[in-house]
Scaffold this motif. Structure first.
Motif, PDB file in Angstrom:
ATOM      1  N   ASP A  96       0.490  -1.187  -0.100  1.00 35.96           N
ATOM      2  CA  ASP A  96       0.052  -0.110   0.312  1.00 35.96           C
ATOM      3  C   ASP A  96       0.988   1.060  -0.328  1.00 35.96           C
ATOM      4  O   ASP A  96       1.675   1.280   0.850  1.00 35.96           O
ATOM      5  N   PRO A  97       0.865   2.333  -0.651  1.00 30.91           N
ATOM      6  CA  PRO A  97       1.266   3.673  -0.849  1.00 30.91           C
ATOM      7  C   PRO A  97       1.262   4.443   0.494  1.00 30.91           C
ATOM      8  O   PRO A  97       0.249   4.240   1.796  1.00 30.91           O
ATOM      9  N   THR A  98       2.409   4.554   0.882  1.00 30.83           N
ATOM     10  CA  THR A  98       2.590   5.636   2.070  1.00 30.83           C
ATOM     11  C   THR A  98       2.383   6.803   1.119  1.00 30.83           C
ATOM     12  O   THR A  98       2.380   7.034   0.510  1.00 30.83           O
ATOM     13  N   PRO A  99       1.768   7.875   2.344  1.00 24.87           N
ATOM     14  CA  PRO A  99       1.463   9.115   1.714  1.00 24.87           C
ATOM     15  C   PRO A  99       3.215  10.103   1.566  1.00 24.87           C
ATOM     16  O   PRO A  99       3.817   9.367   1.485  1.00 24.87           O
ATOM     17  N   ASP A 100       2.830  10.869   0.542  1.00 28.74           N
ATOM     18  CA  ASP A 100       3.159  11.374  -0.032  1.00 28.74           C
ATOM     19  C   ASP A 100       4.213  12.026   0.904  1.00 28.74           C
ATOM     20  O   ASP A 100       4.155  12.760   1.864  1.00 28.74           O
ATOM     21  N   ASN A 101       6.116  11.397   0.061  1.00 25.80           N
ATOM     22  CA  ASN A 101       6.502  12.469   1.500  1.00 25.80           C
ATOM     23  C   ASN A 101       7.603  13.802  -0.298  1.00 25.80           C
ATOM     24  O   ASN A 101       7.818  13.329  -1.240  1.00 25.80           O
ATOM     25  N   MET A 120      12.644  16.817   3.466  1.00 28.12           N
ATOM     26  CA  MET A 120      11.725  16.102   4.017  1.00 28.12           C
ATOM     27  C   MET A 120      11.046  17.012   4.046  1.00 28.12           C
ATOM     28  O   MET A 120      10.988  17.061   5.753  1.00 28.12           O
ATOM     29  N   THR A 121       9.387  16.851   3.403  1.00 28.17           N
ATOM     30  CA  THR A 121       8.104  17.544   4.321  1.00 28.17           C
ATOM     31  C   THR A 121       7.084  16.472   4.426  1.00 28.17           C
ATOM     32  O   THR A 121       6.996  15.610   3.149  1.00 28.17           O
ATOM     33  N   LEU A 122       6.774  15.949   5.483  1.00 23.96           N
ATOM     34  CA  LEU A 122       5.492  15.016   5.601  1.00 23.96           C
ATOM     35  C   LEU A 122       3.666  15.773   5.874  1.00 23.96           C
ATOM     36  O   LEU A 122       4.210  16.352   5.878  1.00 23.96           O
ATOM     37  N   PRO A 123       3.062  14.959   5.173  1.00 25.83           N
ATOM     38  CA  PRO A 123       1.952  15.399   5.610  1.00 25.83           C
ATOM     39  C   PRO A 123       2.023  15.869   7.274  1.00 25.83           C
ATOM     40  O   PRO A 123       0.756  17.214   7.028  1.00 25.83           O
ATOM     41  N   ASP A 124       1.959  15.493   7.961  1.00 30.62           N
ATOM     42  CA  ASP A 124       1.344  15.722   9.206  1.00 30.62           C
ATOM     43  C   ASP A 124       1.950  14.914  10.447  1.00 30.62           C
ATOM     44  O   ASP A 124       2.939  14.518   9.828  1.00 30.62           O
ATOM     45  N   ALA A 125       1.731  15.230  11.263  1.00 30.90           N
ATOM     46  CA  ALA A 125       3.224  14.316  12.419  1.00 30.90           C
ATOM     47  C   ALA A 125       3.287  13.002  12.561  1.00 30.90           C
ATOM     48  O   ALA A 125       4.249  12.415  12.433  1.00 30.90           O
ATOM     49  N   SER A 143      15.856   5.118   2.805  1.00 31.69           N
ATOM     50  CA  SER A 143      16.740   5.940   3.673  1.00 31.69           C
ATOM     51  C   SER A 143      15.585   7.021   2.574  1.00 31.69           C
ATOM     52  O   SER A 143      16.949   8.424   2.594  1.00 31.69           O
ATOM     53  N   TYR A 144      15.398   6.742   1.368  1.00 31.80           N
ATOM     54  CA  TYR A 144      15.013   8.078   1.059  1.00 31.80           C
ATOM     55  C   TYR A 144      13.254   8.499   1.390  1.00 31.80           C
ATOM     56  O   TYR A 144      13.146   9.377   0.384  1.00 31.80           O
ATOM     57  N   VAL A 145      13.038   7.561   1.997  1.00 30.14           N
ATOM     58  CA  VAL A 145      11.748   7.664   2.110  1.00 30.14           C
ATOM     59  C   VAL A 145      12.392   7.621   3.643  1.00 30.14           C
ATOM     60  O   VAL A 145      11.497   8.208   4.401  1.00 30.14           O
TER      61      VAL A 145
END
Lengths: 151, 113
Positions: A96-101, A120-125, A143-145
């Protein structure tokens, strides 16, 4: 290398390389080069590496682990300033895809080397927490995620 | 593997750490044990609000509380914090492996020119 969290949605990784910004940038955007280092743990390989380094271009990395199994990452490029800056989004498929990074990577000349800063900016905490706490053992994607995406 | 390094525990630990007030509470506790009342004062928060944060921190294994009469002073949990440190160290190692490989590749690229 330093890796630190900022606020509740950011992860910042910095690393210095003993090569020009051009070389480090190419190693991040040319598939034949990416396949030689963005591998995560020992024994992992990247049989599929699609990296269309232009705005709107696709990214797809597939990792294979020694005992079979693996996972993949997809993404899209948003902005590229050759040898200086890359902005892209990516997500891991587990399956399943993780939220966009959202990732901004900068390459700045530092003496005879290059200082790379990846923000890196994640959608939320909560997403950041999951990214930090899950699967970093996969290596770079994480690593990159986990790196490209990942603390 | 250390039980504390299991993902559910780490998830709750990182989630607990994602809140600035809870990080400030941990910073305060790094100076020593404190009661809810002592913690509430500098944050200008009500005691129930502080208690909710403490519950999250305790649930994530980052603090422990002991009974002392009607008070329940809090202190940092060494094992919980060490688990977070260990995890971040593993993450750093995974990234470091990739970048060490990249260092070698960059040397090779120079000689291939």
């Amino acid at each position: 290398m330093t890796i630190k969290t900022e606020g509740d949605r950011f992860v910042v990784v910095t690393r210095r390389f003993a090569a020009s910004p051009e070389a480090v940038y190419r190693a991040h955007t040319e598939p034949a080069l990416v396949q030689r280092w963005m591998l995560g743990p020992e024994g992992w390989t990247m049989p599929v590496c699609i990296n269309e380094a232009r705005p709107g271009g696709k990214i797809r990395y597939e990792w294979k682990m020694p005992g079979g199994g693996g996972f993949y990452l997809t993404g899209e490029y948003m902005e590229l300033e050759p040898y200086r800056r890359i902005v892209h989004v990516e997500r891991m498929h587990l399956p399943d895809p993780t939220p966009d990074n959202h990732v901004e990577t900068r390459f700045v000349a530092d003496g005879d080397g290059t200082l790379m800063t990846m923000r890196m900016t994640l959608p939320d905490a909560e997403t950041r927490s999951r990214m930090l706490a899950s699967g970093m053992e996969h290596g770079m994607e994480a690593s990159y995620v986990r790196l490209d995406g990942m603390i | 593997m250390n039980e504390a390094l299991q993902t559910p525990t780490l998830n709750s630990a990182f989630l607990a750490l994602s809140d600035p007030t809870r990080r400030a509470i941990l910073a305060r506790l790094s100076q020593g044990e404190a009661t809810v009342m002592e913690l509430a004062a500098p944050f200008e928060m009500t005691q129930p609000a502080v208690s909710r944060h403490l519950k999250v921190l305790a649930g994530a294994g980052l603090i422990t509380r002991r009974a002392e009469g009607t008070k329940r002073p809090c202190r940092l949990s060494k094992s919980g914090l060490e688990a977070v440190d260990q995890w971040l160290a593993m993450l750093r190692d995974a990234l470091s492996n990739n970048y060490d490989r990249l260092d070698h590749l960059l040397v090779t690229m120079k000689s291939e020119k």
